[in-house]
Design a protein around this motif. Structure first.
Motif, PDB file in Angstrom:
ATOM      1  N   VAL A 161       0.685  -1.443   0.441  1.00 36.44           N
ATOM      2  CA  VAL A 161       0.116   0.035   0.102  1.00 36.44           C
ATOM      3  C   VAL A 161       1.284   1.332  -0.548  1.00 36.44           C
ATOM      4  O   VAL A 161       1.977   0.833   0.641  1.00 36.44           O
ATOM      5  CB  VAL A 161      -1.283  -0.089   0.796  1.00 36.44           C
ATOM      6  N   GLY A 162       0.652   2.154  -0.686  1.00 41.86           N
ATOM      7  CA  GLY A 162       1.126   3.479  -1.062  1.00 41.86           C
ATOM      8  C   GLY A 162       2.000   3.494  -1.510  1.00 41.86           C
ATOM      9  O   GLY A 162       2.307   3.202  -3.267  1.00 41.86           O
ATOM     10  N   VAL A 163       3.112   4.360  -1.407  1.00 37.65           N
ATOM     11  CA  VAL A 163       4.740   4.762  -2.252  1.00 37.65           C
ATOM     12  C   VAL A 163       5.461   3.034  -2.420  1.00 37.65           C
ATOM     13  O   VAL A 163       6.302   3.213  -0.870  1.00 37.65           O
ATOM     14  CB  VAL A 163       5.047   5.873  -2.081  1.00 37.65           C
ATOM     15  N   VAL A 164       5.841   3.281  -2.956  1.00 35.99           N
ATOM     16  CA  VAL A 164       6.979   1.843  -3.103  1.00 35.99           C
ATOM     17  C   VAL A 164       8.302   3.051  -3.693  1.00 35.99           C
ATOM     18  O   VAL A 164       8.167   2.900  -5.249  1.00 35.99           O
ATOM     19  CB  VAL A 164       6.958   0.564  -4.317  1.00 35.99           C
TER      20      VAL A 164
ATOM     21  N   VAL B 234       0.613  24.109  -7.676  1.00 34.99           N
ATOM     22  CA  VAL B 234       0.201  23.335  -6.116  1.00 34.99           C
ATOM     23  C   VAL B 234       2.848  22.772  -6.256  1.00 34.99           C
ATOM     24  O   VAL B 234       2.710  22.407  -7.363  1.00 34.99           O
ATOM     25  CB  VAL B 234       0.200  21.582  -5.324  1.00 34.99           C
ATOM     26  N   HIS B 235       3.237  23.133  -5.198  1.00 35.72           N
ATOM     27  CA  HIS B 235       4.268  22.967  -4.628  1.00 35.72           C
ATOM     28  C   HIS B 235       4.895  21.871  -4.195  1.00 35.72           C
ATOM     29  O   HIS B 235       4.500  22.106  -2.885  1.00 35.72           O
ATOM     30  CB  HIS B 235       5.207  24.322  -4.838  1.00 35.72           C
ATOM     31  N   VAL B 236       5.405  20.991  -4.890  1.00 33.96           N
ATOM     32  CA  VAL B 236       6.787  19.927  -4.396  1.00 33.96           C
ATOM     33  C   VAL B 236       8.359  19.841  -4.320  1.00 33.96           C
ATOM     34  O   VAL B 236       8.116  19.816  -5.137  1.00 33.96           O
ATOM     35  CB  VAL B 236       5.612  18.362  -4.190  1.00 33.96           C
ATOM     36  N   GLU B 237       8.371  20.146  -2.674  1.00 30.23           N
ATOM     37  CA  GLU B 237      10.199  19.935  -3.121  1.00 30.23           C
ATOM     38  C   GLU B 237      10.825  18.675  -3.552  1.00 30.23           C
ATOM     39  O   GLU B 237      10.193  18.094  -2.125  1.00 30.23           O
ATOM     40  CB  GLU B 237      10.098  20.824  -2.012  1.00 30.23           C
TER      41      GLU B 237
ATOM     42  N   SER C 164      13.926  10.752  -0.887  1.00 29.47           N
ATOM     43  CA  SER C 164      12.745   9.627  -1.478  1.00 29.47           C
ATOM     44  C   SER C 164      11.801   9.718  -1.091  1.00 29.47           C
ATOM     45  O   SER C 164      10.942   9.200  -1.622  1.00 29.47           O
ATOM     46  CB  SER C 164      13.992   8.280  -1.397  1.00 29.47           C
ATOM     47  N   THR C 165      11.796  10.287   0.160  1.00 31.15           N
ATOM     48  CA  THR C 165      10.420   9.907   0.868  1.00 31.15           C
ATOM     49  C   THR C 165       9.562  11.231   0.513  1.00 31.15           C
ATOM     50  O   THR C 165       8.508  11.548   0.458  1.00 31.15           O
ATOM     51  CB  THR C 165      10.125  10.266   2.189  1.00 31.15           C
ATOM     52  N   ASP C 166      10.015  11.857  -0.039  1.00 29.07           N
ATOM     53  CA  ASP C 166       8.854  13.259  -0.777  1.00 29.07           C
ATOM     54  C   ASP C 166       8.317  12.754  -1.921  1.00 29.07           C
ATOM     55  O   ASP C 166       7.914  13.404  -2.662  1.00 29.07           O
ATOM     56  CB  ASP C 166      10.172  14.199  -1.361  1.00 29.07           C
ATOM     57  N   ASN C 167       8.446  11.673  -2.499  1.00 31.48           N
ATOM     58  CA  ASN C 167       8.084  11.290  -3.771  1.00 31.48           C
ATOM     59  C   ASN C 167       6.350  10.906  -3.463  1.00 31.48           C
ATOM     60  O   ASN C 167       5.673  12.005  -4.178  1.00 31.48           O
ATOM     61  CB  ASN C 167       8.633  10.080  -4.420  1.00 31.48           C
ATOM     62  N   ALA C 168       6.473  10.610  -2.660  1.00 32.66           N
ATOM     63  CA  ALA C 168       5.220  10.214  -1.966  1.00 32.66           C
ATOM     64  C   ALA C 168       4.161  11.248  -2.116  1.00 32.66           C
ATOM     65  O   ALA C 168       3.451  11.345  -1.980  1.00 32.66           O
ATOM     66  CB  ALA C 168       5.084   9.817  -0.182  1.00 32.66           C
ATOM     67  N   LEU C 169       4.751  12.428  -1.546  1.00 41.34           N
ATOM     68  CA  LEU C 169       3.219  13.986  -1.240  1.00 41.34           C
ATOM     69  C   LEU C 169       3.258  14.446  -2.739  1.00 41.34           C
ATOM     70  O   LEU C 169       2.667  14.912  -3.036  1.00 41.34           O
ATOM     71  CB  LEU C 169       4.668  14.883  -0.575  1.00 41.34           C
ATOM     72  N   ALA C 170       4.317  13.960  -3.785  1.00 43.48           N
ATOM     73  CA  ALA C 170       3.974  14.543  -5.309  1.00 43.48           C
ATOM     74  C   ALA C 170       3.204  13.409  -5.697  1.00 43.48           C
ATOM     75  O   ALA C 170       2.284  14.291  -6.142  1.00 43.48           O
ATOM     76  CB  ALA C 170       5.447  14.291  -5.659  1.00 43.48           C
TER      77      ALA C 170
ATOM     78  N   ALA D 205       9.476  12.781 -10.479  1.00 42.05           N
ATOM     79  CA  ALA D 205       9.671  12.673  -9.091  1.00 42.05           C
ATOM     80  C   ALA D 205      11.544  12.223  -9.055  1.00 42.05           C
ATOM     81  O   ALA D 205      12.505  12.506  -8.236  1.00 42.05           O
ATOM     82  CB  ALA D 205       8.666  12.984  -8.371  1.00 42.05           C
ATOM     83  N   THR D 206      11.137  11.096  -8.998  1.00 43.15           N
ATOM     84  CA  THR D 206      12.579  10.478  -8.920  1.00 43.15           C
ATOM     85  C   THR D 206      13.644  10.374  -9.966  1.00 43.15           C
ATOM     86  O   THR D 206      14.828  10.307  -8.968  1.00 43.15           O
ATOM     87  CB  THR D 206      11.889   8.671 -10.018  1.00 43.15           C
ATOM     88  N   ASN D 207      13.373  10.675 -10.799  1.00 43.77           N
ATOM     89  CA  ASN D 207      14.594  11.331 -11.575  1.00 43.77           C
ATOM     90  C   ASN D 207      15.507  12.846 -10.583  1.00 43.77           C
ATOM     91  O   ASN D 207      16.248  12.534 -11.003  1.00 43.77           O
ATOM     92  CB  ASN D 207      13.995  11.908 -12.904  1.00 43.77           C
ATOM     93  N   ILE D 208      14.432  13.458 -10.441  1.00 41.59           N
ATOM     94  CA  ILE D 208      15.432  14.760  -9.310  1.00 41.59           C
ATOM     95  C   ILE D 208      15.775  14.237  -8.012  1.00 41.59           C
ATOM     96  O   ILE D 208      16.821  14.861  -8.015  1.00 41.59           O
ATOM     97  CB  ILE D 208      13.786  15.491  -8.751  1.00 41.59           C
ATOM     98  N   ILE D 209      14.704  12.995  -7.723  1.00 43.94           N
ATOM     99  CA  ILE D 209      15.886  12.734  -6.445  1.00 43.94           C
ATOM    100  C   ILE D 209      17.345  11.896  -6.769  1.00 43.94           C
ATOM    101  O   ILE D 209      18.326  11.923  -5.517  1.00 43.94           O
ATOM    102  CB  ILE D 209      14.315  12.415  -5.639  1.00 43.94           C
ATOM    103  N   ARG D 210      16.672  11.328  -7.012  1.00 45.93           N
ATOM    104  CA  ARG D 210      18.165  10.116  -7.893  1.00 45.93           C
ATOM    105  C   ARG D 210      18.810  10.545  -8.483  1.00 45.93           C
ATOM    106  O   ARG D 210      20.315  10.796  -7.920  1.00 45.93           O
ATOM    107  CB  ARG D 210      17.465   9.266  -9.040  1.00 45.93           C
ATOM    108  N   TYR D 211      19.195  11.536  -9.395  1.00 48.44           N
ATOM    109  CA  TYR D 211      20.431  12.236 -10.038  1.00 48.44           C
ATOM    110  C   TYR D 211      19.928  13.797 -10.467  1.00 48.44           C
ATOM    111  O   TYR D 211      20.893  14.170 -10.359  1.00 48.44           O
ATOM    112  CB  TYR D 211      19.786  11.834 -12.170  1.00 48.44           C
ATOM    113  N   GLY D 212      19.455  14.081  -9.649  1.00 42.83           N
ATOM    114  CA  GLY D 212      19.419  15.764 -10.106  1.00 42.83           C
ATOM    115  C   GLY D 212      19.301  16.671  -8.475  1.00 42.83           C
ATOM    116  O   GLY D 212      19.996  17.766  -8.577  1.00 42.83           O
ATOM    117  N   GLY D 213      19.882  16.131  -7.846  1.00 42.99           N
ATOM    118  CA  GLY D 213      20.323  15.969  -6.467  1.00 42.99           C
ATOM    119  C   GLY D 213      18.552  16.679  -5.343  1.00 42.99           C
ATOM    120  O   GLY D 213      19.524  17.729  -5.073  1.00 42.99           O
ATOM    121  N   GLY D 214      18.091  16.877  -6.208  1.00 41.99           N
ATOM    122  CA  GLY D 214      17.171  17.338  -5.684  1.00 41.99           C
ATOM    123  C   GLY D 214      16.702  18.997  -6.168  1.00 41.99           C
ATOM    124  O   GLY D 214      17.190  19.015  -7.353  1.00 41.99           O
TER     125      GLY D 214
END
Lengths: 268, 144
Positions: free
Chosen positions: A161-164, B10-13, B17-23, B52-61
């Motif tokens: 559930v949720g984000v992986v 909506v802005h999401v910083e 890797s947990t920030d992806n959830a909010l996005a 978002a994954t790309n930004i976190i993984r490769y873009g340094g945020g």
């Protein structure tokens, strides 16, 4: 003109200092050589020194921050560029590291020439602590949301559930492999109905997990592929290969029973 | 891309890797408000997750901005609503965009379907990247 009146000017200066001293956070001004020319009371009490002593030092000598003497120094940047700059930093006072946020601005004379810089500092210890707490909490939520359930003899279900993300995927992998060993399960069902977004990274994790379970002599079935997820996977161009997938957990469970030669019958 | 009227933003910083959830959840909610059905919400949320994954993984945020957009129709025709995703980082940038847009090309250990996948998931797609400066990606999806 009031500005020309020396008494009023002195009063103004006095008032400005009193205003700055009322601000409960350090405010400091330096000249172009970073020698401190002013520090308000909050700053003096933080450093534990009287103003008269503080003005004998350069700011870096008293702050010992991570940015001091590096191109990261926002005070230097503000003086060079003439623009305000804000950053997070860590100062070291009496061997104590304090996380701060500081904003630096150039200090100009009447003609507009930059003659130094001014900055104010905010202690963000509690903010940093809160952020840390938030991170830990999200990690906890992740952990408790990765249960592996022994559904039947030889069948384990892992509802996701949720984000992986990669950390979560690693957690799922560990949970599943441990459960397979513990229960000698032959079939594991990964139900992804509750996954917020099945993107290429998630798909990659799922493929890896099924490969690992296969190595342990266990078949992995993926259930909960909704029409939306199916469309998304096709659009993304993801090939799940020989991974057995189903629309619902019910279908996967039916397949699992069949593979293990179980028969579910109504007796009446 | 032609300019569109923005009614919500909506802005999401993105740093951890947990920030992806909010996005992802923000994208889903916004797509829902734009009137997209479950499948549409899923497509948009997945595209956002990919960027978002790309930004976190490769873009340094970096940051992703989600916008509810509206485009006026031709005279006598109704306009259309959609979602615009602006993903920006100030990371190392992509050296060869043409290759990054090819299926199964990856500099990391991923499937290499991310960026071309986003282009397929969305209706409009724009990417610009300068090595050492960062990457800007804008994607739009219109409701049908």
């Amino acid at each position: 003109m009031t500005a020309k009146n020396p008494v009023l000017t002195a009063l103004d200066a006095d008032l400005s200092v009193r205003v700055l001293n009322q601000i409960p956070t350090p405010v400091m001004a330096v000249d172009k050589d970073f020698k401190i020319v002013f520090m308000n009371e909050a700053g003096c009490s933080l450093l534990g020194l009287p103003l008269g002593e503080i003005t004998q030092y350069k700011c870096s000598e008293l702050m010992n921050s991570l940015h001091c003497g590096t191109p990261e120094c926002r005070m230097n940047q503000a003086m060079q560029s003439g623009a305000r700059a804000t950053a997070r930093n860590e100062v070291n006072i009496d061997g104590r590291a304090v996380p701060i946020e500081y904003t630096a601005a150039p200090l100009k004379d009447e003609a507009g020439n930059i003659i130094g810089g001014v900055e104010y500092v905010i202690d963000i210890t509690s903010r940093v602590r809160d952020e840390q707490k938030l991170r830990e909490q999200s990690r906890t939520i992740m952990e408790i949301s990765t249960p592996a359930i022994s559904l039947w003899e030889g069948i384990v279900v892992l509802p996701v559930v949720g984000v992986v993300d990669s950390m979560r995927a690693q957690q799922m992998m560990n949970t599943m492999l441990a459960k397979i060993k513990e229960t000698s399960s032959k079939i594991i069902i990964l139900d992804i109905q509750g996954v917020a977004a099945v993107d290429t990274a998630v798909a990659n994790h799922l493929i890896k997990i099924t490969k690992a379970t296969k190595l342990m002599g266990c078949r992995c079935l993926i259930s909960g592929i909704s029409p939306a997820v199916a469309e998304t996977l096709v659009q993304l161009g993801i090939d799940l290969g020989d991974v057995a997938t189903n629309a619902t957990l019910k279908d996967s469970l039916g397949d699992a029973f069949e593979l293990l030669h179980y028969e579910v019958r109504k007796t009446k | 891309m032609t300019p569109a009227h923005v009614s919500e933003e909506v802005h999401v910083e993105l740093n951890l890797s947990t920030d992806n959830a909010l996005a992802i959840t923000s994208a889903r909610r916004l797509a829902g408000r734009a009137g997209f059905d479950e499948a549409g919400q899923s497509l948009i949320a997945t595209a956002v997750s990919e960027l978002a994954t790309n930004i976190i993984r490769y873009g340094g945020g970096g940051e992703v901005v989600l916008r509810l957009i509206h485009e006026q129709g031709e005279v006598g025709q109704p306009g259309r609503d959609g979602v615009e995703v602006v993903a920006e980082d100030h990371g190392p940038g992509i050296r060869n965009i043409e290759r990054a847009m090819q299926d199964h090309f990856s500099t990391g250990k991923s499937l290499g379907l991310g960026l071309p996948g986003v282009k397929r998931l969305m209706d409009e797609f724009f990417i610009n990247s300068k090595p050492g400066v960062g990457t800007l990606c804008i994607a739009r999806k219109w409701r049908r």
